[in-house]
Design a protein around this motif. Structure first.
Motif, PDB file in Angstrom:
ATOM      1  N   CYS A  73      66.253  22.751  38.066  1.00 40.60           N
ATOM      2  CA  CYS A  73      66.116  23.073  39.000  1.00 40.60           C
ATOM      3  C   CYS A  73      64.730  23.075  39.814  1.00 40.60           C
ATOM      4  O   CYS A  73      64.111  23.351  38.750  1.00 40.60           O
ATOM      5  CB  CYS A  73      66.755  24.269  38.484  1.00 40.60           C
ATOM      6  SG  CYS A  73      69.029  24.075  38.742  1.00 40.60           S
ATOM      7  N   CYS A 112      69.487  22.113  41.746  1.00 42.18           N
ATOM      8  CA  CYS A 112      69.163  22.791  42.602  1.00 42.18           C
ATOM      9  C   CYS A 112      68.095  23.219  43.117  1.00 42.18           C
ATOM     10  O   CYS A 112      67.387  22.845  42.515  1.00 42.18           O
ATOM     11  CB  CYS A 112      70.342  23.982  41.988  1.00 42.18           C
ATOM     12  SG  CYS A 112      72.279  23.832  42.282  1.00 42.18           S
ATOM     13  N   SER A 167      72.258  21.475  44.882  1.00 44.41           N
ATOM     14  CA  SER A 167      72.858  22.442  46.339  1.00 44.41           C
ATOM     15  C   SER A 167      71.265  23.042  46.288  1.00 44.41           C
ATOM     16  O   SER A 167      71.078  23.327  45.128  1.00 44.41           O
ATOM     17  CB  SER A 167      73.634  22.814  46.036  1.00 44.41           C
ATOM     18  OG  SER A 167      75.106  22.506  46.262  1.00 44.41           O
TER      19      SER A 167
END
Length: 421
Positions: A196, A172, A145
């Motif tokens: 991430c 993410c 995301s």
């Protein structure tokens, strides 16, 4: 024919008008509910609460737009499971979008598992962050995301008076948020962060506590944050490894390695300490660098000076400690860059530089029952305000060999007669 075209245009007008009709949402969800992408856009016109025992499912491809200050409060469960081709979007309903336009997705002690997968969350964070997490224990996964353009943090984990949060945050992109990328309010916040991209945030990439650092793993890409660092608040910690993520750790409180625990610090890491903060070792410290990959312990000040931080304090460590190919500087606000107390022969300091202390380079004492007999070899000990090596009492018995000790404010070594040999 004219009637046909008139009918056709009326049909198109009706069709496009239907597509533009929004579905408004507000209030309490008291039954399981699903939001469908065919009903886009979904407009949150007032605060929503997903009550206990209920789950909101948001279909892949949904567009969810929030009016000013509005939030979704999740006390039951929420499954927002997008796909690589059909993300779920949570964003502002303003015509000209800006950070802080809407509130947050508030995971507030949910009783069911929650998922944000392939979700794009932006322009929220009127307070706390785009995502606020409180007491989720292990019930939340955020993956694949983007969390960006928040008015405060990207993700705010706030476990005040709640059970600890242990969310998984993986793969993410967390960027362009006004403050931290990920912010942990207290030591019971324990996110599992891996693989991430955290970049271009207005404060540090991550702000967490000492024992959580070992849960930052995988291929982390951290850049462009201000400061471009991981902030570590003081805490008593258990065994684990602080991995190298190509940014320094800013230590803002006392980090204490507990009895019978081992902290391992990977080569190339930089630990930068704020005023009067220290690393205290009661268990074991393994800081094992290499000739090309030193480990650095130093000041967090832009322009460092002697005495900026306290010390590395070996306080009766109960297992072997290694300080090899380490650079230790600008500490010594009290009793040395390195302070050894009751260490027996558990500490080995080799191939390291100890310099610019506000007091001694290395200060050695005992606890009246356990002598300190560290190995100090092949080190450069220089430019410290007082002694290079200071032995407080006769049971301080360092084994010193092959060191360069120069340009210190007092004698190279202060010891007792039987130790000279």
């Amino acid at each position: 024919m004219r009637n046909f075209f008139s009918f056709f245009y009326v049909f198109l007008f009706v069709l496009f008008s239907i597509e533009l009709i929004a579905i408004d949402h507000s209030g309490t969800i008291n039954d399981d509910e699903t939001w469908f992408s065919n009903d886009n856009p979904h407009i949150v016109t007032g605060n929503i609460t997903i009550a206990d025992e209920n789950i909101l499912t948001i279909q892949a491809g949904c567009l969810v737009k929030f009016n000013e200050y509005c939030s979704i409060n999740i006390e039951g469960g929420m499954m927002a499971n997008g796909t690589a081709d059909e993300h779920i979007i949570f964003t502002s309903n303003q015509s000209s979008q800006a950070p802080g336009d809407w509130g947050y997705l508030n995971f507030n002690q949910p009783i069911y598992d929650c998922l944000l997968n392939y979700c794009d969350i932006d322009y929220g964070g009127y307070n706390y962050g785009n995502i606020r997490i409180r007491g989720v224990v292990d019930k939340l996964t955020i993956t694949n995301s983007t969390i960006e353009n928040s008015g405060e943090a990207g993700i705010n984990i706030y476990d005040y008076y709640a059970s600890g949060s242990n969310p998984v945050i993986s793969d993410c992109v967390i960027s362009n948020n006004t403050t931290n990328g990920i912010y942990c309010y207290d030591s019971s916040s324990y996110p599992q962060i891996h693989d991430c991209v955290i970049q271009n945030n207005g404060s540090a990439a991550i702000r967490t506590f000492g024992d959580n650092v070992k849960a930052i793993t995988g291929n982390m890409n951290i850049s462009g944050n201000s400061p471009n660092a991981i902030i570590v608040e003081g805490e008593t910690i258990n065994s684990g490894t602080w991995l190298y993520h190509n940014v320094p750790y800013f230590i803002t409180g006392n980090v204490i390695v507990n009895d019978a625990e081992t902290l391992t610090i990977e080569p190339l890491n930089q630990l930068k300490f704020s005023n009067n903060s220290k690393l205290e070792v009661r268990g074991s410290l393994i800081a094992d660098g290499s000739p090309s990959e030193h480990i650095t312990f130093t000041s967090s000040q832009t322009t460092p000076a002697a005495g900026d931080w306290d010390r590395i304090y070996f306080n009766q460590p109960d297992a072997s400690c290694i300080v090899d190919y380490c650079d230790i500087s600008y500490g010594g606000s009290s009793n040395g860059n390195i302070y050894l107390r009751g260490c027996d022969s558990n500490v080995s300091i080799t191939n390291s530089t100890i310099h610019d202390s506000g007091s001694d380079g290395i200060y050695i004492t005992d606890n009246y029952t356990i002598a300190s007999i560290p190995t100090i070899a092949d080190c450069a000990i220089n430019d410290n305000a007082r002694y290079g090596i200071y032995c407080y009492n006769a049971s301080s018995y360092p084994l010193i060999s092959d060191c360069n000790i120069e340009n210190n404010g007092s004698y190279a070594i202060r010891t007792y007669g039987d130790n000279v040999k």
